[in-house]
Scaffold this motif. Structure first.
Motif, PDB file in Angstrom:
ATOM      1  N   LEU A 227       0.828  -1.207   0.000  1.00  0.00           N
ATOM      2  CA  LEU A 227       0.000   0.000   0.000  1.00  0.00           C
ATOM      3  C   LEU A 227       0.859   1.253   0.000  1.00  0.00           C
ATOM      4  N   ARG A 228       1.965   1.215   0.743  1.00  0.00           N
ATOM      5  CA  ARG A 228       2.857   2.383   0.751  1.00  0.00           C
ATOM      6  C   ARG A 228       3.451   2.623  -0.638  1.00  0.00           C
ATOM      7  N   ARG A 229       3.823   1.542  -1.318  1.00  0.00           N
ATOM      8  CA  ARG A 229       4.410   1.685  -2.651  1.00  0.00           C
ATOM      9  C   ARG A 229       3.411   2.205  -3.675  1.00  0.00           C
ATOM     10  N   ALA A 230       2.107   2.019  -3.367  1.00  0.00           N
ATOM     11  CA  ALA A 230       1.080   2.468  -4.311  1.00  0.00           C
ATOM     12  C   ALA A 230       0.931   3.986  -4.327  1.00  0.00           C
ATOM     13  N   GLY A 231       1.427   4.651  -3.290  1.00  0.00           N
ATOM     14  CA  GLY A 231       1.324   6.108  -3.241  1.00  0.00           C
ATOM     15  C   GLY A 231       2.316   6.759  -4.196  1.00  0.00           C
ATOM     16  N   GLU A 232       1.872   7.783  -4.902  1.00  0.00           N
ATOM     17  CA  GLU A 232       2.756   8.432  -5.866  1.00  0.00           C
ATOM     18  C   GLU A 232       3.772   9.315  -5.147  1.00  0.00           C
ATOM     19  N   ARG A 234       6.044  12.527  -4.306  1.00  0.00           N
ATOM     20  CA  ARG A 234       5.752  13.956  -4.383  1.00  0.00           C
ATOM     21  C   ARG A 234       7.036  14.754  -4.161  1.00  0.00           C
ATOM     22  N   LEU A 235       7.149  15.840  -4.908  1.00  0.00           N
ATOM     23  CA  LEU A 235       8.299  16.719  -4.726  1.00  0.00           C
ATOM     24  C   LEU A 235       7.932  17.873  -3.801  1.00  0.00           C
ATOM     25  N   ARG A 236       8.942  18.413  -3.151  1.00  0.00           N
ATOM     26  CA  ARG A 236       8.746  19.498  -2.190  1.00  0.00           C
ATOM     27  C   ARG A 236       9.807  20.560  -2.449  1.00  0.00           C
ATOM     28  N   VAL A 237       9.358  21.772  -2.694  1.00  0.00           N
ATOM     29  CA  VAL A 237      10.263  22.877  -2.995  1.00  0.00           C
ATOM     30  C   VAL A 237      10.044  23.985  -1.966  1.00  0.00           C
ATOM     31  N   VAL A 238      11.132  24.461  -1.382  1.00  0.00           N
ATOM     32  CA  VAL A 238      11.072  25.605  -0.477  1.00  0.00           C
ATOM     33  C   VAL A 238      11.722  26.788  -1.196  1.00  0.00           C
ATOM     34  N   THR A 239      10.955  27.852  -1.416  1.00  0.00           N
ATOM     35  CA  THR A 239      11.454  28.985  -2.197  1.00  0.00           C
ATOM     36  C   THR A 239      10.632  30.236  -1.900  1.00  0.00           C
ATOM     37  N   PRO A 240      11.238  31.414  -2.000  1.00  0.00           N
ATOM     38  CA  PRO A 240      10.453  32.645  -1.881  1.00  0.00           C
ATOM     39  C   PRO A 240       9.772  33.027  -3.197  1.00  0.00           C
ATOM     40  N   ASP A 241      10.091  32.296  -4.279  1.00  0.00           N
ATOM     41  CA  ASP A 241       9.630  32.687  -5.612  1.00  0.00           C
ATOM     42  C   ASP A 241       8.451  31.809  -6.037  1.00  0.00           C
ATOM     43  N   LEU A 242       7.300  32.109  -5.506  1.00  0.00           N
ATOM     44  CA  LEU A 242       6.119  31.275  -5.727  1.00  0.00           C
ATOM     45  C   LEU A 242       5.650  31.262  -7.184  1.00  0.00           C
ATOM     46  N   PRO A 243       5.381  32.419  -7.814  1.00  0.00           N
ATOM     47  CA  PRO A 243       4.842  32.386  -9.194  1.00  0.00           C
ATOM     48  C   PRO A 243       5.772  31.678 -10.176  1.00  0.00           C
ATOM     49  N   GLY A 275       8.395  10.611 -15.885  1.00  0.00           N
ATOM     50  CA  GLY A 275       9.518  10.706 -16.800  1.00  0.00           C
ATOM     51  C   GLY A 275      10.426  11.899 -16.587  1.00  0.00           C
ATOM     52  N   VAL A 276      10.203  12.647 -15.507  1.00  0.00           N
ATOM     53  CA  VAL A 276      11.037  13.825 -15.230  1.00  0.00           C
ATOM     54  C   VAL A 276      11.872  13.549 -13.982  1.00  0.00           C
ATOM     55  N   THR A 277      13.172  13.645 -14.084  1.00  0.00           N
ATOM     56  CA  THR A 277      14.051  13.355 -12.956  1.00  0.00           C
ATOM     57  C   THR A 277      14.117  14.551 -12.015  1.00  0.00           C
ATOM     58  N   PRO A 278      14.400  14.307 -10.729  1.00  0.00           N
ATOM     59  CA  PRO A 278      14.571  15.421  -9.797  1.00  0.00           C
ATOM     60  C   PRO A 278      15.672  16.391 -10.225  1.00  0.00           C
ATOM     61  N   ASP A 298       9.652  12.764  -1.905  1.00  0.00           N
ATOM     62  CA  ASP A 298       9.239  11.816  -0.875  1.00  0.00           C
ATOM     63  C   ASP A 298       8.154  10.895  -1.413  1.00  0.00           C
ATOM     64  N   GLN A 299       8.213   9.639  -0.964  1.00  0.00           N
ATOM     65  CA  GLN A 299       7.126   8.720  -1.289  1.00  0.00           C
ATOM     66  C   GLN A 299       5.911   9.110  -0.474  1.00  0.00           C
ATOM     67  N   ALA A 300       4.753   9.117  -1.104  1.00  0.00           N
ATOM     68  CA  ALA A 300       3.534   9.480  -0.385  1.00  0.00           C
ATOM     69  C   ALA A 300       3.298   8.513   0.770  1.00  0.00           C
ATOM     70  N   GLY A 301       2.889   9.024   1.900  1.00  0.00           N
ATOM     71  CA  GLY A 301       2.587   8.182   3.046  1.00  0.00           C
ATOM     72  C   GLY A 301       1.210   7.561   2.928  1.00  0.00           C
ATOM     73  N   LEU A 302       0.884   6.670   3.887  1.00  0.00           N
ATOM     74  CA  LEU A 302      -0.421   6.026   3.863  1.00  0.00           C
ATOM     75  C   LEU A 302      -1.553   7.038   3.967  1.00  0.00           C
ATOM     76  N   GLU A 303      -1.335   8.083   4.756  1.00  0.00           N
ATOM     77  CA  GLU A 303      -2.399   9.075   4.903  1.00  0.00           C
ATOM     78  C   GLU A 303      -2.716   9.721   3.556  1.00  0.00           C
ATOM     79  N   ASP A 304      -1.661  10.085   2.800  1.00  0.00           N
ATOM     80  CA  ASP A 304      -1.892  10.682   1.482  1.00  0.00           C
ATOM     81  C   ASP A 304      -2.634   9.718   0.565  1.00  0.00           C
ATOM     82  N   LEU A 305      -2.222   8.442   0.602  1.00  0.00           N
ATOM     83  CA  LEU A 305      -2.861   7.453  -0.252  1.00  0.00           C
ATOM     84  C   LEU A 305      -4.329   7.275   0.108  1.00  0.00           C
TER      85      LEU A 305
END
Length: 318
Positions: A227-232, A234-243, A275-278, A298-305
């Motif tokens: 079930l954990r592997r079934a979660g897609e 997700r990338l996480r970006v910290v930046t001041p440049d939102l747009p 198909g897009v690498t980090p 990060d791999q999506a957790g069970l809660e996300d799934l």
């Protein structure tokens, strides 16, 4: 999927309708022998109805049900002596002590020896931490103590299958930890444990397998690792440049979320595009002038799934 001989519970097309309303929609459960199986879903999703059918307390509209290799409800008399259960909260005589209640319940079991009844009751009370309150009237028990007494009733003799419906309901953190330890010890004795819960934390901490029920339909099933592997991811970006970050991520084929902000920075999450690498994502962000203060995948957790599968949140508090 395990073979049929390795399944303690197996349902095929299990359907239940009430007053023209569909409560269960073709449930195909497969509970492996020796597992701690979490039956997870929001309140009202059909968990207790399923359990009642498994135990012969309610009838199915259609579908096949097998418990311990036998057809239900046809073989109930052969199956139920091998099953212990706590369903929809415990019910006891409030004017009797915990010990007296269990003695009466044990006496109703024609498959056990009367000569060892007191020993069985004392052992069950000790296992759930109620030895000190054994002589106290149940009417003076807290909700958590009544819940423990219900579990003790399910443990009066060795069972091949234990079914627990919301077993930590009303328990304080210490009581919850004790129930988790108890469930683990049961599997060491060869017992399969089927645990219904709406608490994601419970399933993650004690279960080896799980199924997710949503609005009467089974939306996921397997080992926790599956079930954990079934979660897609997700990338996480910290930046001041939102747009600028949103523009780059959309160009790469993903839809970003603005999860929040800290002083001078936004925390943006999004599914990792196919198909897009980090490395490419970071390179294109930098080339677009984005100041990348932090980046991870990060791999999506069970809660996300589970939220994605059911469209509802889960109670994840301890």
């Amino acid at each position: 999927m395990s073979g049929a001989a390795d399944l303690v519970i197996e349902t095929t097309g299990l359907t239940k309708r009430l007053g023209g309303r569909s409560v269960l929609n073709g449930i195909d459960l497969a509970v492996p022998r020796g597992s701690v199986f979490g039956f997870l879903g929001p309140n009202g999703s059909g968990k207790t109805t399923t359990i009642r059918i498994l135990l012969g307390l309610a009838s199915a509209t259609s579908g096949d049900v097998r418990v311990l290799g036998e057809s239900i409800p046809r073989a109930l008399q052969q199956v139920l002596p091998r099953v212990g259960a706590l369903v929809e909260g415990p019910g006891f005589y409030p004017f009797l002590s915990g010990t007296a209640n269990l003695l009466r319940l044990d006496a109703a079991d024609r498959y056990v020896s009367p000569s060892t009844r007191r020993q069985r009751v004392d052992t069950a009370l000790e296992r759930v931490g109620l030895s000190q309150a054994a002589g106290k009237k149940v009417g003076r028990y807290s909700l958590g103590m009544k819940q423990r007494l219900g579990i003790a009733n399910a443990l009066l003799t060795h069972r091949d299958l234990i079914v627990l419906d919301e077993p930590t309901n009303g328990l304080d953190p210490q009581g919850t930890r004790e129930v988790r330890h108890l469930v683990r010890s049961l599997t060491e004795e060869g017992t399969t444990v089927f645990v219904s819960s709406h608490l994601l934390t419970e399933v993650e901490q004690i279960c080896s397998h799980a199924a997710v029920l949503s609005a009467g339909s089974l939306v996921a099933q397997g080992s926790l690792e599956e079930l954990r592997r079934a979660g897609e991811p997700r990338l996480r970006v910290v930046t001041p440049d939102l747009p600028q970050t949103h523009t780059v991520l959309r160009r790469l084929g993903t839809t970003p979320d603005d999860d929040g902000a800290s002083p001078g920075a936004h925390i943006i999450t999004a599914p990792l595009p196919d198909g897009v690498t980090p490395d490419r994502i970071v390179r294109e962000l930098v080339e677009a002038g984005v100041r990348v203060n932090g980046f991870s995948v990060d791999q999506a957790g069970l809660e996300d799934l589970f939220v994605a599968l059911t469209g509802e949140g889960f109670d994840v508090v301890q």
